[in-house]
Design an enzyme around this catalytic site. Structure first.
Site, PDB file in Angstrom:
ATOM      1  N   CYS A 194       0.830  -1.201   0.000  1.00  0.00           N
ATOM      2  CA  CYS A 194       0.000   0.000   0.000  1.00  0.00           C
ATOM      3  C   CYS A 194       0.875   1.266   0.000  1.00  0.00           C
ATOM      4  CB  CYS A 194      -0.994  -0.036   1.152  1.00  0.00           C
ATOM      5  SG  CYS A 194      -2.479   0.951   0.816  1.00  0.00           S
ATOM      6  N   HIS A 214      -4.342  -4.792   1.260  1.00  0.00           N
ATOM      7  CA  HIS A 214      -3.959  -5.134   2.637  1.00  0.00           C
ATOM      8  C   HIS A 214      -4.272  -6.604   2.887  1.00  0.00           C
ATOM      9  CE1 HIS A 214      -2.571  -1.433   4.511  1.00  0.00           C
ATOM     10  NE2 HIS A 214      -3.485  -0.786   3.805  1.00  0.00           N
ATOM     11  N   GLU A 224      -2.695  -8.650   4.439  1.00  0.00           N
ATOM     12  CA  GLU A 224      -2.338  -9.085   5.791  1.00  0.00           C
ATOM     13  C   GLU A 224      -3.512  -8.927   6.767  1.00  0.00           C
ATOM     14  OE1 GLU A 224      -1.588  -4.660   6.179  1.00  0.00           O
ATOM     15  OE2 GLU A 224      -1.529  -6.191   4.606  1.00  0.00           O
TER      16      GLU A 224
END
Length: 284
Positions: A115, A207, A209
């Site tokens: 990002c 994202h 994660e």
């Protein structure tokens, strides 16, 4: 790929997320899921805390960024950060990040930028410009694949990924740069993955994660920080958007496949480097 005999892989992560401990938990779980032996060291930019006390949660779980500590690492990640609407020059620790990027380019072969980390890295290495989006890209979307990549092996066109950002890198500039390739985008041409053609640099604009409630927590953080603003709710995410209930973990498979592929790449490169050095020692 030949069998990889690795005792332990060493990763560094510059954690720029506002929710530091939650972000650490996310990454720890991500790499636990890969099943590979990994030691992770989390860093913070010293310039971010000049003139003020470093929070206890930062001091106890992260280390100050010291470049000389990084040469022994097998891979490095720069996380996202909720500052994408600011110009790069407005970021107080921007020079520290640029010094880090220069060091990684020389000493750490496997680099993953997520990002905002991807934004600042694409700008630093390749001069790609950042653009503010007319509205936040926020939710879970299908992705299209435009180039084959080892990082996407096991995923098929239309795979799902979460996005949460207010800015985008200039797609036309990336496509015109012969050192870069756009690997995948959303169906509306928002970036998912860009890779360097001749370096192990990956720029991930999702994202992945995040855990199941990651998008919900981001929405709540923004809404609580500025209750006077009506924030956009993440799309294609809740079973009931009005009550914000029934979060759906639609990107879980994508997360597991992508990070497993990236760690295989890190391990393979470590194996290649080790074999090269052993061969040279025998010759000498």
């Amino acid at each position: 790929m030949e069998a990889i005999m690795i005792k332990q892989l060493k990763l560094g992560i510059l954690n720029l997320m506002s929710n530091k401990l939650e972000s650490i938990d996310h990454f720890n779980q991500v790499f636990k899921e890969t099943g590979m032996p990994i030691k992770i060291t989390y860093f913070y930019p010293k310039g971010h805390y000049l003139g003020r006390e470093i929070p206890t949660e930062v001091k106890e779980n992260m280390e100050p960024l010291e470049l000389e500590k990084l040469q022994a690492l097998d891979g490095f990640i720069i996380s996202g950060s909720p500052i994408e609407r600011h110009d790069f020059e407005e970021v107080t620790y921007i020079q520290e990040v640029r010094d880090l990027l220069s060091y990684l380019d020389e000493f750490v072969p496997n680099q993953l930028y997520i990002c905002w980390g991807g934004m600042v890295a694409l700008n630093y290495f390749y001069g790609i410009e950042k653009q503010i989006l007319p509205r936040k890209l926020f939710g879970v979307y299908k992705q299209t694949i435009s180039q084959s990549s080892k990082l996407l092996q096991g995923l098929t066109p239309g795979f799902l990924a979460d996005h949460a950002r207010y800015a985008e890198m200039n797609l036309n500039q990336i496509q015109a740069n012969d050192k870069l390739q756009v690997v995948a985008t959303t169906e509306e041409n928002h970036l998912f993955l860009v890779e360097a053609k001749h370096k192990k640099q990956a720029f991930l604009f999702s994202h992945l994660e995040y855990d199941k409630d990651g998008l919900l927590k981001e929405y709540v953080r923004e809404s609580e920080a500025h209750p006077e603003i009506t924030y956009q709710k993440p799309e294609n995410y809740f079973e009931d958007t009005e009550t914000l209930t029934g979060t759906q973990y639609k990107w879980q498979q994508t997360r597991q496949v992508f990070f497993s592929n990236w760690m295989k790449q890190v391990a393979e490169n470590k194996n290649v480097r080790r074999n090269y050095h052993e061969k040279n020692r025998k010759v000498s």
